[in-house]
Design a protein around this motif. Structure first.
Motif, PDB file in Angstrom:
ATOM      1  N   ILE A  46      -0.287  -2.663 -11.251  1.00 63.75           N
ATOM      2  CA  ILE A  46       0.704  -1.920 -12.028  1.00 63.75           C
ATOM      3  C   ILE A  46       0.080  -1.089 -13.153  1.00 63.75           C
ATOM      4  N   PRO A  47      -0.920  -1.600 -13.900  1.00 75.33           N
ATOM      5  CA  PRO A  47      -1.491  -0.769 -14.970  1.00 75.33           C
ATOM      6  C   PRO A  47      -2.054   0.558 -14.492  1.00 75.33           C
ATOM      7  N   ASP A  48      -2.477   0.630 -13.230  1.00 78.44           N
ATOM      8  CA  ASP A  48      -3.041   1.874 -12.701  1.00 78.44           C
ATOM      9  C   ASP A  48      -2.011   2.737 -11.991  1.00 78.44           C
ATOM     10  N   LEU A  49      -0.852   2.170 -11.658  1.00 80.13           N
ATOM     11  CA  LEU A  49       0.111   2.888 -10.832  1.00 80.13           C
ATOM     12  C   LEU A  49       1.232   3.530 -11.628  1.00 80.13           C
ATOM     13  N   LEU A  50       1.646   2.907 -12.723  1.00 83.35           N
ATOM     14  CA  LEU A  50       2.831   3.340 -13.451  1.00 83.35           C
ATOM     15  C   LEU A  50       2.459   3.890 -14.820  1.00 83.35           C
ATOM     16  N   SER A  51       3.246   4.809 -15.290  1.00 85.43           N
ATOM     17  CA  SER A  51       3.080   5.328 -16.642  1.00 85.43           C
ATOM     18  C   SER A  51       3.594   4.298 -17.644  1.00 85.43           C
ATOM     19  N   ILE A  99       0.841  -1.209   0.000  1.00 88.31           N
ATOM     20  CA  ILE A  99       0.000   0.000   0.000  1.00 88.31           C
ATOM     21  C   ILE A  99       0.872   1.253   0.000  1.00 88.31           C
ATOM     22  N   LEU A 100       1.941   1.235   0.789  1.00 89.73           N
ATOM     23  CA  LEU A 100       2.843   2.380   0.828  1.00 89.73           C
ATOM     24  C   LEU A 100       3.553   2.570  -0.518  1.00 89.73           C
ATOM     25  N   ALA A 101       4.033   1.462  -1.101  1.00 91.07           N
ATOM     26  CA  ALA A 101       4.705   1.558  -2.401  1.00 91.07           C
ATOM     27  C   ALA A 101       3.736   2.039  -3.483  1.00 91.07           C
ATOM     28  N   ALA A 102       2.493   1.562  -3.437  1.00 96.09           N
ATOM     29  CA  ALA A 102       1.494   2.013  -4.413  1.00 96.09           C
ATOM     30  C   ALA A 102       1.236   3.506  -4.265  1.00 96.09           C
ATOM     31  N   TRP A 103       1.167   3.995  -3.023  1.00 95.60           N
ATOM     32  CA  TRP A 103       0.951   5.426  -2.774  1.00 95.60           C
ATOM     33  C   TRP A 103       2.098   6.247  -3.357  1.00 95.60           C
ATOM     34  N   LEU A 104       3.322   5.752  -3.203  1.00 94.22           N
ATOM     35  CA  LEU A 104       4.478   6.470  -3.744  1.00 94.22           C
ATOM     36  C   LEU A 104       4.488   6.423  -5.272  1.00 94.22           C
ATOM     37  N   HIS A 105       4.171   5.253  -5.845  1.00 96.82           N
ATOM     38  CA  HIS A 105       4.163   5.138  -7.305  1.00 96.82           C
ATOM     39  C   HIS A 105       3.164   6.113  -7.933  1.00 96.82           C
ATOM     40  N   ARG A 106       2.014   6.304  -7.288  1.00 96.04           N
ATOM     41  CA  ARG A 106       1.007   7.217  -7.844  1.00 96.04           C
ATOM     42  C   ARG A 106       1.508   8.654  -7.891  1.00 96.04           C
ATOM     43  N   ARG A 107       2.392   8.999  -7.004  1.00100.61           N
ATOM     44  CA  ARG A 107       2.841  10.383  -6.910  1.00100.61           C
ATOM     45  C   ARG A 107       4.166  10.625  -7.628  1.00100.61           C
ATOM     46  N   ILE A 108       4.784   9.588  -8.108  1.00 95.73           N
ATOM     47  CA  ILE A 108       6.053   9.731  -8.835  1.00 95.73           C
ATOM     48  C   ILE A 108       5.761   9.853 -10.326  1.00 95.73           C
ATOM     49  N   GLU A 109       6.334  10.853 -10.952  1.00 97.34           N
ATOM     50  CA  GLU A 109       6.133  11.062 -12.384  1.00 97.34           C
ATOM     51  C   GLU A 109       7.382  10.754 -13.198  1.00 97.34           C
ATOM     52  N   ASP A 110       8.519  10.698 -12.546  1.00100.22           N
ATOM     53  CA  ASP A 110       9.777  10.414 -13.231  1.00100.22           C
ATOM     54  C   ASP A 110       9.946   8.889 -13.366  1.00100.22           C
ATOM     55  N   PRO A 111      10.042   8.353 -14.591  1.00 95.58           N
ATOM     56  CA  PRO A 111      10.205   6.899 -14.759  1.00 95.58           C
ATOM     57  C   PRO A 111      11.430   6.344 -14.040  1.00 95.58           C
ATOM     58  N   LEU A 112      12.517   7.111 -13.974  1.00 97.20           N
ATOM     59  CA  LEU A 112      13.708   6.624 -13.285  1.00 97.20           C
ATOM     60  C   LEU A 112      13.454   6.432 -11.799  1.00 97.20           C
ATOM     61  N   ASP A 134      10.494   5.847 -10.512  1.00 97.20           N
ATOM     62  CA  ASP A 134       9.604   4.686 -10.434  1.00 97.20           C
ATOM     63  C   ASP A 134      10.401   3.388 -10.430  1.00 97.20           C
ATOM     64  N   ASP A 135      11.381   3.304 -11.337  1.00104.85           N
ATOM     65  CA  ASP A 135      12.203   2.089 -11.410  1.00104.85           C
ATOM     66  C   ASP A 135      13.028   1.906 -10.141  1.00104.85           C
ATOM     67  N   ALA A 136      13.565   3.015  -9.623  1.00103.06           N
ATOM     68  CA  ALA A 136      14.359   2.924  -8.401  1.00103.06           C
ATOM     69  C   ALA A 136      13.511   2.439  -7.231  1.00103.06           C
ATOM     70  N   LEU A 137      12.282   2.950  -7.128  1.00102.52           N
ATOM     71  CA  LEU A 137      11.383   2.501  -6.060  1.00102.52           C
ATOM     72  C   LEU A 137      11.058   1.017  -6.212  1.00102.52           C
ATOM     73  N   SER A 138      10.826   0.578  -7.443  1.00102.83           N
ATOM     74  CA  SER A 138      10.528  -0.841  -7.674  1.00102.83           C
ATOM     75  C   SER A 138      11.704  -1.719  -7.281  1.00102.83           C
ATOM     76  N   LEU A 139      12.928  -1.270  -7.581  1.00101.17           N
ATOM     77  CA  LEU A 139      14.110  -2.047  -7.219  1.00101.17           C
ATOM     78  C   LEU A 139      14.316  -2.096  -5.710  1.00101.17           C
ATOM     79  N   LEU A 140      13.999  -1.008  -5.029  1.00102.15           N
ATOM     80  CA  LEU A 140      14.209  -0.959  -3.586  1.00102.15           C
ATOM     81  C   LEU A 140      13.168  -1.749  -2.805  1.00102.15           C
TER      82      LEU A 140
END
Length: 523
Positions: free
Chosen positions: A250-255, A198-211, A213-219
């Motif tokens: 993922i389809p709703d969270l990431l660009s 839930i926390l990661a999803a909240w962050l993904h929704r607010r991140i607009e930079d793909p880099l 987004d990828d860094a958050l997914s890796l962490l």
């Protein structure tokens, strides 16, 4: 510096081995395992010591996380009953019976130690099984079953190893203590996984930079594991739950750009980790043989007993779990009866891997156990089981599936379903175009309309088996040639100094994205 060089050499060997496997048509884990076994006896090759933390924190979490991201939650939910029977029931069944049989062979060894080894070798690894299943074309329901089993059986096995290890070192153990540990470890991991997702999803929704987004997914998987280990809950359960939740959303969270980049990054990481881990398993052999103090006869007897037990017990469990459950009216009305070949293939797809590697290294030292126990023998046996199951079952699984007639689901049903949905999607797209066209140029509207209709026609054309080239195939072929010509013009202009490198990069990216879409149609 020496450690960096060794790491680079390991990765290079893993890449070369995987490339050779693809060239020869073999399964990469098997080739890398054999390469590691051979290299372990080459003079000058450094001795490799694998720490359990490296596997439990550095290798296992990203592999499980990516597998969970790619798992279909609806398919997982539909197959939850057989998955739980394998991931929980079979692991406990195998661990206990293997432990009792081993205790009969070695009565001087504590029963808790024997059960701990049984738990170590109980969970199959999905890396090699899924690689083989996809390569030989097994039905989707078998792949879903193997994927689901591998996501959950690791947690069951590691909990059993932890409980048996505690009993082995003299910790008080009983029904209530075991129940409390299971609730704290598994239940805590479940809760932590949901909170982290839930926390990661909240962050993904607010991140607009793909880099970012990828860094958050890796962490995400590594942070989840560190927190889970700190709280003494199941890191495996937490990572799997977080991956399932985020993968479904993922389809709703990431660009679109973030999804494309993240997919490429994770594919590379998984490719390297899988290669390195099987290479490391093979490289351990020389060191394990050198440390082994048990006699040859006992070593062979224990290895043969454990290997035979895990293979036979999986068959013993598989058929009743598949067919007896269907005697229940509710289950029978919901699930069709599979042919006998399918449970046979699933039973034989019991290759062991990274979880067994990690679990055996967490066993307590012999000096920490009252009266001691042959830890060197148990570690060698676990590694031998990994090698034997991969080489014996991994190489014969394709032949068995072919002999039993267990083949991939026909693509016709998928293509028909895709075409039907694509027609509805095209209709919705055209309606959206009509609503929002406004004062847009008529040429632009007509071009967009033609593109939508082209996608619809292409989906239906894939159902056909025509000898002549379809319009969509002709479009892809001709557009490929046009892209090659455009790319060459931009490259020449860059070389002549008429455009800067940045202009070439932008044009190259646009052409690459379009060509990747064309390649999807070819696949």
């Amino acid at each position: 510096m020496e450690g960096i060089v060794d790491t680079v050499v390991l990765i290079a060997i893993a890449v070369i081995g995987a490339a050779l496997a693809r060239r020869l048509g073999f399964i990469a884990p098997l080739v890398l395992l054999v390469a590691g076994l051979g290299l372990s006896f080459v003079p000058g090759v450094p001795v490799v010591h694998v720490e359990p933390e490296l596997v439990l924190v550095g290798i296992l979490p990203p592999l499980l996380y990516v597998a969970a991201l790619q798992t279909s939650v609806p398919a997982f939910r539909r197959a939850l009953r057989p998955i739980m029977l394998l991931a929980v029931g079979l692991v406990v069944f195998t661990a206990l019976l293997t432990g009792f049989l081993l205790h009969l062979l070695l009565p001087e060894v504590p029963l808790a130690a024997c059960v701990a080894l049984g738990a170590v070798v109980a969970p199959p690894d999905a890396v090699s099984a899924i690689a083989i299943a996809r390569r030989i074309g097994l039905p989707r329901r078998i792949i879903t079953l193997l994927e689901g089993e591998s996501l959950l059986n690791d947690a069951t096995a590691l909990v059993l190893v932890r409980i048996a290890g505690g009993a082995l070192t003299g910790a008080a153990i009983g029904f209530w203590e075991i129940s409390r540990d299971v609730v704290v470890i598994a239940g805590g991991g479940l809760a932590l996984g949901f909170v982290a997702a839930i926390l990661a999803a909240w962050l993904h929704r607010r991140i607009e930079d793909p880099l970012l987004d990828d860094a958050l997914s890796l962490l995400t998987p590594f942070v989840v594991v560190v927190v889970a280990e700190t709280l003494h809950t199941s890191s495996v359960v937490a990572v799997v739950v977080a991956g399932l939740y985020l993968g479904h959303r993922i389809p709703d969270l990431l660009s679109p750009t973030s999804r494309l980049q993240m997919d490429a990054v994770w594919r590379l990481i998984v490719f390297l980790l899988e290669g390195v881990v099987f290479l490391l398993v093979g490289l351990q052999l020389r060191d394990l043989v050198g440390d082994l103090e048990t006699g040859l006869a006992t070593t062979v007897s224990v290895t043969a007993l454990v290997f035979g037990a895990i293979v036979v017990l999986r068959f013993v469990w598989m058929y009743p779990a598949t067919y007896l459950a269907r005697l229940i009216p509710r289950v029978r009305s919901r699930e069709e009866r599979p042919p006998v070949g399918e449970p046979t293939v699933v039973a034989w797809a019991g290759m062991r891997g990274v979880v067994t590697l990690a679990a055996v290294l967490t066993l307590p030292a012999s000096d920490d156990v009252p009266g001691g126990y042959p830890r060197d023998l148990f570690v060698f046996t676990a590694f031998a089981i990994i090698v034997l199951t991969l080489l014996i079952q991994g190489t014969t699984l394709p032949v068995l599936a072919h002999r039993l007639g267990v083949r991939e689901d026909t693509g016709t049903a998928d293509a028909l379903a895709e075409a039907a949905v694509q027609t509805r999607a095209t209709r919705a797209a055209l309606e959206a175009l009509d609503r929002h066209a406004g004062d847009a140029p008529a040429s632009v509207v007509e071009r967009l309309r033609a593109m939508a209709e082209h996608r619809d026609h292409g989906a239906w054309e894939r159902l056909g088996r025509q000898d002549r080239e379809t319009p969509s195939a002709a479009y892809r072929r001709l557009r490929h040639e046009m892209i090659l010509a455009e790319r060459e013009v931009f490259r020449t202009a860059r070389n002549d100094g008429r455009i800067p490198e940045e202009v070439l990069s932008r044009a190259q990216r646009d052409l690459d994205l379009e060509e990747s879409q064309l390649n999807r149609g070819d696949d």
